[in-house]
Design a protein around this motif. Structure first.
Motif, PDB file in Angstrom:
ATOM      1  N   LYS A 170      -0.423 -24.898 -15.415  1.00 36.08           N
ATOM      2  CA  LYS A 170      -0.847 -25.140 -16.730  1.00 36.08           C
ATOM      3  C   LYS A 170      -1.283 -23.724 -17.159  1.00 36.08           C
ATOM      4  O   LYS A 170      -2.110 -22.926 -16.427  1.00 36.08           O
ATOM      5  CB  LYS A 170      -1.641 -26.143 -17.030  1.00 36.08           C
ATOM      6  N   TRP A 216       5.250 -27.792 -23.824  1.00 32.51           N
ATOM      7  CA  TRP A 216       4.166 -27.307 -24.633  1.00 32.51           C
ATOM      8  C   TRP A 216       3.469 -28.171 -25.553  1.00 32.51           C
ATOM      9  O   TRP A 216       4.090 -29.231 -26.028  1.00 32.51           O
ATOM     10  CB  TRP A 216       4.207 -25.979 -25.458  1.00 32.51           C
ATOM     11  N   TYR A 217       2.141 -28.295 -25.810  1.00 32.16           N
ATOM     12  CA  TYR A 217       1.296 -29.335 -26.524  1.00 32.16           C
ATOM     13  C   TYR A 217       0.451 -28.582 -27.276  1.00 32.16           C
ATOM     14  O   TYR A 217      -0.244 -27.747 -26.962  1.00 32.16           O
ATOM     15  CB  TYR A 217       0.617 -30.303 -25.631  1.00 32.16           C
ATOM     16  N   ASN A 218      -0.250 -29.410 -28.338  1.00 29.21           N
ATOM     17  CA  ASN A 218      -1.395 -28.934 -28.938  1.00 29.21           C
ATOM     18  C   ASN A 218      -2.602 -29.723 -28.216  1.00 29.21           C
ATOM     19  O   ASN A 218      -2.438 -30.959 -27.884  1.00 29.21           O
ATOM     20  CB  ASN A 218      -1.291 -29.547 -30.486  1.00 29.21           C
ATOM     21  N   THR A 219      -3.552 -28.935 -28.115  1.00 32.84           N
ATOM     22  CA  THR A 219      -4.699 -29.486 -27.702  1.00 32.84           C
ATOM     23  C   THR A 219      -6.079 -29.578 -28.407  1.00 32.84           C
ATOM     24  O   THR A 219      -6.024 -28.555 -29.261  1.00 32.84           O
ATOM     25  CB  THR A 219      -5.242 -28.842 -26.419  1.00 32.84           C
ATOM     26  N   LYS A 270       3.040 -25.717 -20.040  1.00 28.12           N
ATOM     27  CA  LYS A 270       3.029 -26.556 -18.719  1.00 28.12           C
ATOM     28  C   LYS A 270       4.512 -26.115 -18.003  1.00 28.12           C
ATOM     29  O   LYS A 270       5.388 -26.349 -18.562  1.00 28.12           O
ATOM     30  CB  LYS A 270       3.006 -27.709 -18.583  1.00 28.12           C
ATOM     31  N   TRP A 320      -5.938 -20.227 -26.296  1.00 24.67           N
ATOM     32  CA  TRP A 320      -7.095 -20.441 -27.194  1.00 24.67           C
ATOM     33  C   TRP A 320      -7.338 -19.476 -28.309  1.00 24.67           C
ATOM     34  O   TRP A 320      -7.495 -19.868 -29.390  1.00 24.67           O
ATOM     35  CB  TRP A 320      -8.234 -20.851 -26.158  1.00 24.67           C
ATOM     36  N   GLU A 372      -1.214 -25.654 -25.057  1.00 20.30           N
ATOM     37  CA  GLU A 372      -1.051 -25.773 -23.629  1.00 20.30           C
ATOM     38  C   GLU A 372       0.427 -25.601 -23.153  1.00 20.30           C
ATOM     39  O   GLU A 372       1.272 -26.427 -23.715  1.00 20.30           O
ATOM     40  CB  GLU A 372      -1.478 -26.962 -22.972  1.00 20.30           C
ATOM     41  N   GLY A 432      -2.803 -18.708 -29.741  1.00 23.13           N
ATOM     42  CA  GLY A 432      -3.369 -20.082 -29.930  1.00 23.13           C
ATOM     43  C   GLY A 432      -3.234 -20.329 -31.331  1.00 23.13           C
ATOM     44  O   GLY A 432      -2.961 -19.174 -32.120  1.00 23.13           O
ATOM     45  N   GLU A 479      -3.364 -22.449 -21.003  1.00 23.78           N
ATOM     46  CA  GLU A 479      -3.768 -22.815 -22.394  1.00 23.78           C
ATOM     47  C   GLU A 479      -4.095 -21.556 -23.194  1.00 23.78           C
ATOM     48  O   GLU A 479      -4.545 -20.451 -22.694  1.00 23.78           O
ATOM     49  CB  GLU A 479      -4.945 -23.684 -22.207  1.00 23.78           C
TER      50      GLU A 479
END
Length: 139
Positions: free
Chosen positions: A107, A134-137, A97, A111, A95, A85, A109
Motif C-alpha cells: 500500500k 485505488w481508493y479514496n480514504t 494498492k 495525502w 490509497e 492526493g 497513500e
C-alpha cells in the motif's frame, strides 16, 4: 516505447474502489521502455500518462507509475508514483494498492495535494505487479 504487443487492460469499479488489471494477467502491468531504461513503467493506450485513468476525489491523480530494482538496503524492488492526493481541508487521501504475482500486496497513500514523487519498497518471490487498486480514504 509500446509496440503491437502492447498491454491491454481492464479498468473496473467495485464499490468505492477501482482496479487496473492487465489482459492477459500473466504479462503483468509494467513494461520496459526506452523512457525507463533502468526499470519499467505502466503504459496505457501507448502512453505512460495515467492521469485520465487513476483519479480520486478532490483532484487526486496519479500521473505515472514505475518500478525499479531498489538500490542498497533490505528491499529488492521499489515502485515510484508521481501523483497527488485530494485538495481541501479534511479531504483525506488516495490509497494505492499494488498486488504482485506471489499474492502479496503493498500500500501507498497520497495525502499531499501537491504533485510529488512517492515510493514503496518491497521484497517478493515474484514481483510482477498483476493488479493496481485505488481508493479514496478519509482523515
Amino acid at each position: 516505447m509500446a509496440n503491437d504487443d502492447s498491454m491491454k487492460f481492464v479498468a473496473y469499479s467495485r464499490g468505492e474502489g477501482k482496479s487496473l488489471v492487465p489482459q492477459p494477467p500473466e504479462k503483468g502491468l509494467f513494461q520496459s521502455t526506452a523512457e525507463a531504461p533502468s526499470g519499467a513503467v505502466v503504459v496505457l493506450d501507448n502512453s505512460t500518462d495515467l492521469s485520465k485513468v487513476i483519479t480520486g476525489s478532490g483532484d487526486a491523480v496519479v500521473r505515472e507509475i514505475s518500478m525499479v530494482k531498489a538500490v542498497g538496503g533490505i528491499y529488492a524492488y521499489q515502485i515510484n508514483v508521481m501523483g497527488k492526493g485530494p485538495r481541501g481541508l479534511f479531504a483525506g487521501g488516495m490509497e494505492l494498492k499494488f498486488h504482485d504475482a506471489s499474492g502479496d500486496s503493498y500500500k501507498l497513500e497520497l495525502w499531499s495535494s501537491s504533485m510529488a514523487s512517492h515510493e514503496v519498497q518491497f521484497n517478493s518471490s515474484d514481483a510482477h505487479i498483476v493488479k493496481i487498486e485505488w481508493y479514496n480514504t478519509s482523515t
